[in-house]
Design a protein around this motif. Structure first.
Motif, mmCIF file in Angstrom:
data_model
loop_
_atom_site.group_PDB
_atom_site.id
_atom_site.type_symbol
_atom_site.label_atom_id
_atom_site.label_comp_id
_atom_site.label_asym_id
_atom_site.label_seq_id
_atom_site.Cartn_x
_atom_site.Cartn_y
_atom_site.Cartn_z
ATOM 1 N N ARG A 1 -9.650 17.359 7.052
ATOM 2 C CA ARG A 1 -9.359 18.513 6.203
ATOM 3 C C ARG A 1 -9.772 19.803 6.886
ATOM 4 N NH1 ARG A 1 -11.028 16.637 0.035
ATOM 5 N NH2 ARG A 1 -9.448 14.982 -0.163
ATOM 6 N N LYS A 2 -10.854 19.746 7.662
ATOM 7 C CA LYS A 2 -11.233 20.909 8.463
ATOM 8 C C LYS A 2 -11.975 20.428 9.702
ATOM 9 C CE LYS A 2 -15.534 22.042 5.944
ATOM 10 N NZ LYS A 2 -16.239 23.125 5.231
ATOM 11 N N TYR A 3 -11.984 21.294 10.714
ATOM 12 C CA TYR A 3 -12.608 20.935 11.991
ATOM 13 C C TYR A 3 -14.085 20.592 11.784
ATOM 14 C CZ TYR A 3 -14.240 21.108 16.785
ATOM 15 O OH TYR A 3 -14.814 20.770 17.993
ATOM 16 N N GLY A 4 -14.499 19.530 12.474
ATOM 17 C CA GLY A 4 -15.909 19.159 12.445
ATOM 18 C C GLY A 4 -16.280 18.182 11.351
ATOM 19 N N GLU A 5 -15.294 17.781 10.534
ATOM 20 C CA GLU A 5 -15.557 16.804 9.479
ATOM 21 C C GLU A 5 -14.553 15.661 9.580
ATOM 22 O OE1 GLU A 5 -15.781 18.439 5.577
ATOM 23 O OE2 GLU A 5 -17.426 19.808 6.070
ATOM 24 N N PRO A 6 -14.697 14.818 10.610
ATOM 25 C CA PRO A 6 -13.746 13.710 10.755
ATOM 26 C C PRO A 6 -13.820 12.755 9.574
ATOM 27 C CG PRO A 6 -15.574 13.480 12.299
ATOM 28 C CD PRO A 6 -15.700 14.835 11.682
ATOM 29 N N ALA A 7 -12.640 12.345 9.120
ATOM 30 C CA ALA A 7 -12.542 11.444 7.969
ATOM 31 C C ALA A 7 -12.339 10.017 8.459
ATOM 32 C CB ALA A 7 -11.388 11.868 7.077
ATOM 33 N N PHE A 8 -13.208 9.133 8.051
ATOM 34 C CA PHE A 8 -13.142 7.731 8.450
ATOM 35 C C PHE A 8 -12.850 6.838 7.254
ATOM 36 C CE2 PHE A 8 -15.376 9.380 12.053
ATOM 37 C CZ PHE A 8 -15.170 8.488 13.097
ATOM 38 N N ILE B 1 0.839 -1.208 0.000
ATOM 39 C CA ILE B 1 0.000 0.000 0.000
ATOM 40 C C ILE B 1 0.869 1.251 0.000
ATOM 41 C CG2 ILE B 1 -1.603 1.344 1.424
ATOM 42 C CD1 ILE B 1 -2.792 -1.413 2.300
ATOM 43 N N VAL B 2 1.872 1.263 0.871
ATOM 44 C CA VAL B 2 2.743 2.436 0.992
ATOM 45 C C VAL B 2 3.517 2.681 -0.306
ATOM 46 C CG1 VAL B 2 4.770 3.353 2.196
ATOM 47 C CG2 VAL B 2 2.923 2.284 3.497
ATOM 48 N N ALA B 3 3.911 1.614 -0.975
ATOM 49 C CA ALA B 3 4.631 1.770 -2.245
ATOM 50 C C ALA B 3 3.777 2.493 -3.284
ATOM 51 C CB ALA B 3 5.059 0.396 -2.768
ATOM 52 N N GLN B 4 2.468 2.273 -3.238
ATOM 53 C CA GLN B 4 1.559 2.921 -4.184
ATOM 54 C C GLN B 4 1.184 4.339 -3.760
ATOM 55 O OE1 GLN B 4 -1.761 0.253 -5.614
ATOM 56 N NE2 GLN B 4 -0.801 -1.215 -4.209
ATOM 57 N N ASP C 1 -13.198 -5.010 1.986
ATOM 58 C CA ASP C 1 -13.762 -4.065 1.014
ATOM 59 C C ASP C 1 -13.858 -2.671 1.647
ATOM 60 O OD1 ASP C 1 -14.976 -2.891 -1.151
ATOM 61 O OD2 ASP C 1 -16.860 -3.999 -1.000
ATOM 62 N N PRO C 2 -12.713 -1.960 1.737
ATOM 63 C CA PRO C 2 -12.698 -0.667 2.433
ATOM 64 C C PRO C 2 -13.148 0.497 1.552
ATOM 65 C CG PRO C 2 -10.485 -1.219 1.713
ATOM 66 C CD PRO C 2 -11.365 -2.387 1.316
ATOM 67 N N VAL C 3 -13.615 1.543 2.215
ATOM 68 C CA VAL C 3 -13.979 2.795 1.549
ATOM 69 C C VAL C 3 -13.327 3.928 2.334
ATOM 70 C CG1 VAL C 3 -15.846 4.320 0.816
ATOM 71 C CG2 VAL C 3 -16.202 1.838 0.828
ATOM 72 N N ILE C 4 -12.475 4.717 1.673
ATOM 73 C CA ILE C 4 -11.784 5.808 2.350
ATOM 74 C C ILE C 4 -12.586 7.100 2.252
ATOM 75 C CG2 ILE C 4 -9.512 4.779 1.966
ATOM 76 C CD1 ILE C 4 -9.073 6.877 -0.261
ATOM 77 N N ASP C 5 -12.190 8.076 3.059
ATOM 78 C CA ASP C 5 -12.752 9.430 3.021
ATOM 79 C C ASP C 5 -14.265 9.455 3.223
ATOM 80 O OD1 ASP C 5 -10.298 10.718 2.656
ATOM 81 O OD2 ASP C 5 -10.374 10.479 0.477
ATOM 82 N N CYS C 6 -14.732 8.708 4.218
ATOM 83 C CA CYS C 6 -16.144 8.768 4.605
ATOM 84 C C CYS C 6 -16.315 9.844 5.678
ATOM 85 C CB CYS C 6 -16.609 7.423 5.140
ATOM 86 S SG CYS C 6 -16.585 6.095 3.924
ATOM 87 N N HIS C 7 -17.350 10.646 5.544
ATOM 88 C CA HIS C 7 -17.563 11.762 6.478
ATOM 89 C C HIS C 7 -18.952 11.651 7.109
ATOM 90 C CE1 HIS C 7 -13.925 13.886 5.140
ATOM 91 N NE2 HIS C 7 -14.240 13.448 3.928
ATOM 92 N N PRO C 8 -19.046 10.905 8.207
ATOM 93 C CA PRO C 8 -20.338 10.786 8.886
ATOM 94 C C PRO C 8 -20.796 12.147 9.424
ATOM 95 C CG PRO C 8 -18.752 9.175 9.705
ATOM 96 C CD PRO C 8 -17.987 10.139 8.877
ATOM 97 N N SER C 9 -22.090 12.323 9.477
ATOM 98 C CA SER C 9 -22.636 13.538 10.094
ATOM 99 C C SER C 9 -22.461 13.459 11.611
ATOM 100 C CB SER C 9 -24.115 13.680 9.748
ATOM 101 O OG SER C 9 -24.859 12.646 10.382
ATOM 102 N N GLU D 1 0.250 9.293 1.735
ATOM 103 C CA GLU D 1 -1.125 9.225 2.231
ATOM 104 C C GLU D 1 -2.061 10.213 1.535
ATOM 105 O OE1 GLU D 1 -3.308 9.203 6.587
ATOM 106 O OE2 GLU D 1 -1.207 8.615 6.509
ATOM 107 N N LYS D 2 -2.039 10.171 0.213
ATOM 108 C CA LYS D 2 -2.950 11.007 -0.576
ATOM 109 C C LYS D 2 -4.257 10.274 -0.907
ATOM 110 C CE LYS D 2 0.102 14.309 -0.833
ATOM 111 N NZ LYS D 2 -0.065 15.533 -0.018
ATOM 112 N N GLY D 3 -4.224 8.933 -0.842
ATOM 113 C CA GLY D 3 -5.418 8.168 -1.195
ATOM 114 C C GLY D 3 -5.431 6.813 -0.537
ATOM 115 N N LEU D 4 -4.948 5.791 -1.276
ATOM 116 C CA LEU D 4 -5.052 4.399 -0.838
ATOM 117 C C LEU D 4 -4.520 4.164 0.575
ATOM 118 C CD1 LEU D 4 -5.622 1.388 -1.466
ATOM 119 C CD2 LEU D 4 -3.327 1.277 -2.482
#
Length: 351
Positions: A312-319, A214-217, A327-335, A221-224
């Motif tokens: 990226r900004k306060y109040g929008e935690p990235a999960f 993963i790190v090689a790609q 089967d992961p999904v990155i950059d999910c932002h729960p309310s 930490e821009k995506g994968l």
């Protein structure tokens, strides 16, 4: 797997690895505990036996700029050059601070990591993240500096306490959850894995191989690479809460509980299977104990997640969440409503 990490003869492997790098100098960075417990078992290594060595204060309190200065001083005193190698022998603190010192000395000296804890092996020793604590903030100052080589051996893990083993094991479970259901099912049988040094060593090597691919790609930490953060958003909040309340928990225990929060959110947002969620809850309760927060801690935990350094900004935690195991999904932002619901369910399920 493209690279072999695991050895059953660490002393000779250290020597052959360093010799292949044709280093003009080798400086060993370790800590005072490892120097007493592990270094004697590596006396068969002429590199370990004869190289200049600095043993830092164990634990997070030694992870300071003052300690980095001492490592720089040792490098300077021994005449280290950019052809030299820093050999880090220890847990995550040692590889973090030794790697950071190496990354900044003469704009970059090679490192070889020999992790002596399970957590260090599957987490800090690989991936190239280095750093120190600053003004009470963990890893606030750091750099990406990939180790030239990571040498793994399960032999030092025999000296670990049960708590230390479990802390590292949580990171292994995390890796299996986002990558490989069969591997996850193997790790679910925790006692079978940790009781057999060969099985444990092979499982650790698999985790490191997955992380390195993963790190090689995605080295920065821009995506994968964000899949590696599974369980860490809530986990870091639980870690901070424990310190604040005067009842600190290990990183791995906090991540293990953070994984339950992530799986609950995965169920809410992505339909993660309820049976798998319940199975993980049982695993968590058996090995990592009850909930790390109560209802009165809700605002504190939400605040800590809302200010997580990955946001990226306060109040929008990235999960990072899961549609299913593997089967992961990155950059999910729960309310905030979903976060509150997930934490309430976590308290009920983990208590």
């Amino acid at each position: 797997m493209a690279e072999n990490y695991l050895t059953h003869e660490p002393a000779s492997t250290i020597d052959s690895t360093i010799e292949a790098l044709e280093a003009d100098k080798v400086i060993v960075v370790t800590d005072e505990n490892v120097e007493k417990i592990v270094i004697p078992s590596l006396e068969g290594s002429s590199i370990v036996k004869t190289s200049p060595r600095i043993a830092i204060i164990p634990g997070e309190e030694g992870k300071t700029l003052e300690t980095v200065t001492k490592i720089w001083d040792k490098l300077e005193e021994t005449g280290a050059t950019r052809s030299s190698v820093v050999l880090n022998i220890g847990g995550g603190v040692v590889t973090d601070i030794g790697g950071f010192a190496a990354s900044t000395y003469k704009r970059g000296v090679r490192t070889v990591n020999f992790p002596t804890t399970l957590l260090g092996a599957v987490d800090a020793a690989t991936g190239g993240k280095t750093g120190i604590n600053y003004r009470g903030l963990k890893n606030e100052i750091g750099a990406f500096h990939m180790p030239t080589k990571v040498i793994l051996s399960a032999i030092p893990f025999r000296s670990l306490s049960r708590e230390e083993l479990l802390s590292g094991y949580a990171e292994m479970i995390k890796t299996a959850l986002f990558s490989d259901k069969d591997f996850y099912l193997q790790l679910y049988n925790l006692e079978d894995v940790v009781e057999d040094t060969q099985i444990l060593g092979s499982a650790v090597e698999k985790c490191v191989g997955i992380k390195d691919e993963i790190v090689a790609q995605d080295p920065h930490e821009k995506g994968l690479r964000k899949v590696l953060n599974l369980g860490h958003t809530a986990g870091h909040a639980f870690e901070s809460l424990g310190i604040q309340k005067g009842f600190p928990v290990t990183h791995g225990k906090a991540v293990a509980h953070g994984l339950l929060v992530a799986l609950i959110l995965s169920h809410i947002k992505l339909g993660f299977d309820t049976y798998e969620l319940e199975q993980y809850r049982r695993f968590l309760r058996e090995y990592y104990g009850g909930a790390l927060m109560q209802c009165e801690d809700m605002e504190k935990v939400l605040t800590k997640m809302n200010s997580d350094k990955k946001n990226r900004k306060y109040g929008e935690p990235a999960f990072t969440l899961l549609k299913g195991i593997g089967d992961p999904v990155i950059d999910c932002h729960p309310s905030q409503t979903e976060l509150t619901e997930a934490l309430e369910l976590y308290i009920d399920m983990a208590s």
